[in-house]
Enzyme design. Structure first.
Site: not given
Length: 493
Positions: A266, A348, A425
């Site tokens: 991300d 993640h 996350h």
């Protein structure tokens, strides 16, 4: 249940407090207050619809859909509930469901321009997906194999450092590039990006092409040892917050052969400097391939990038759909996990729907067989799942993936000889959180997420010989006046 007059009055007070919290961007507080109101009076559609809005702000889109649906069941004429269910459905790429609800809103309130825009955008996405599927042909060369980078000319107005590029003429792939990234070139990149300048498109293509080759040579789970005298820093989501990323490097130390870094997915979307972060991380990966690592996150995927801004940013800044297309190919090449010194599994999202999945399954997983995470399977679970305090597993409030409890984490760590799982996350207000009896750690590295959450950022240092987790937190730093989500789909603002 039958609410007393006292309960109803108190529920209204709690709802009003929840509204204030929502307007102040205190979304979890708003959820808690609406939940208390619902406990006293579960017949009021407004409470569920308002909690749905708070869930949307917290990216708990599955919970938002559920609450909006409850509101509709309580009051089928409550148009705002249809609108919120549509927004939540669109956010998790359930476009057909979103179209139905946006159409209801438009039919009832023809003057609602926002709902009409979002309805048209959903229809456009559905048509585009259908067209792409219709023209899909096996054997079409990948963009990385068809771009003619060698013949591209650097723009005459480009005033940055020169990038040394060569091509392997013996290779069947004419874009088998060799890029000589230097520390001086990276420093020049950083200075350009800080000044609001871009990288020349030829250099961008060359960097991403080289990065793809480096990523493809790595296993699905990279295994890293930290030698004496070295340290590895684990960073969570950075989400296009370039200036906060630079703050990490400036305060913690820049990447080097002895200062290893791992970015846990991300790194794009939402923030307005996602391309700058991606290019900087890729340049460091090329410069230090054995000490700089990147895991894939759920936002390194096409559906997310089309919604949350990365595709729009690439088109806006570089005036080319091919730029995003090449980045998309690079995301599909990223490893999915990293094992640090056989003690910490870094991925993640989180763990799996079955206790039968082991680290060896991750090792053997063919990530190249599936370009996008999809809605099920091992890759989706690695990128999308979240922890919960209760034992067992349950449906995810996100609407994608699942939630897993401390017992699931304990069994996985014991079966695979791990000290802990490190994942990202999710926003954590303190930047990180030790959960599941210390066997699970969430680290999030985007402080004041989207310029609204007020959270701290964090990163973790791990060094020999004890390999303890050293937590470091930091505040957001100023950035140029470009708002988050500046390049996002019209469905998202």
């Amino acid at each position: 249940m039958t609410a007393t007059a006292t309960d109803v009055a108190r529920a209204v007070e709690l709802k009003n407090q929840g509204n204030k919290a929502l307007l102040s961007n205190h979304y979890q507080d708003a959820i808690d207050l609406y939940t208390q109101a619902i406990a006293l009076d579960d017949t009021n559609a407004v409470y569920f619809a308002n909690r749905a809005q708070a869930y949307i702000k917290e990216e708990m889109y599955g919970a938002a859909v559920e609450d909006a649906s409850t509101a509709i069941s309580l009051d089928s004429n409550y148009t705002k509930a249809y609108y919120r269910r549509a927004v939540a459905s669109a956010a998790i790429t359930k476009y057909k469901e979103a179209v139905a609800d946006f159409k209801t809103v438009v039919d009832r309130v023809p003057s609602d321009k926002d709902a009409r825009i979002r309805l048209d955008e959903c229809k456009k996405i559905i048509r585009a997906k259908a067209f792409a599927k219709a023209i899909e042909v096996d054997g079409v060369p990948k963009l990385s194999e068809s771009l003619n980078v060698e013949d591209m000319v650097v723009d005459r107005d480009y005033d940055g450092a020169e990038l040394d590029i060569s091509f392997d003429t013996a290779s069947k792939n004419k874009n088998n590039v060799r890029v000589n990234v230097t520390e001086a070139f990276v420093a020049d990149m950083i200075a350009r990006f800080k000044a609001g300048k871009l990288l020349d498109r030829k250099y961008l293509y060359a960097l991403v092409l080289q990065a793809i080759q480096v990523f493809e040579a790595e296993p699905t789970m990279v295994e890293v040892n930290v030698p004496e005298g070295s340290v590895i820093t684990v960073c969570g989501d950075t989400h296009g917050q370039f200036f906060d990323l630079l703050n990490i490097f400036e305060t913690n130390g820049y990447p080097s052969p002895t200062h290893m870094y791992l970015f846990n997915g991300d790194f794009v979307d939402r923030g307005s400097w996602s391309s700058e972060i991606a290019l900087l991380l890729y340049a460091y990966k090329i410069l230090y391939p054995s000490t700089f690592f990147i895991n894939r996150g759920n936002h390194e995927s096409d559906d997310m990038n089309k919604m949350y801004g990365f595709e729009g940013e690439c088109k806006h800044k570089y005036k080319s759909e091919k730029v995003f297309g090449l980045f998309s190919e690079s995301f599909s090449a990223l490893p999915l996990a990293t094992l640090i010194h056989e003690q910490y599994l870094v991925l993640h999202g989180g763990l799996f729907s079955s206790d039968d999945v082991t680290i060896d399954d991750i090792r053997k997983y063919n990530r190249f067989a599936q370009k996008q995470p999809g809605n099920s399977g091992l890759m989706m679970e690695m990128l999308w799942t979240d922890p919960q305090p209760a034992a067992g597993r349950s449906a995810s409030k996100r609407g994608v993936g699942l939630q897993f409890g401390p017992d699931v984490t304990a069994r996985f760590c014991e079966a695979n000889g791990l000290k802990a799982i490190i994942r990202s996350h999710e926003v954590r207000m303190g930047g990180y959180e030790e959960e599941h009896d210390g066997k699970l750690v969430t680290v999030f590295s985007a402080p004041n997420y989207c310029d609204s959450q007020g959270n701290r950022g964090a990163y973790i240092n791990v060094r020999a010989p004890d390999y303890k987790l050293e937590f470091n937190t930091f505040e957001a730093v100023p950035h140029p006046d470009i708002k988050p989500m500046a390049y996002a789909s019209r469905l998202m603002y």
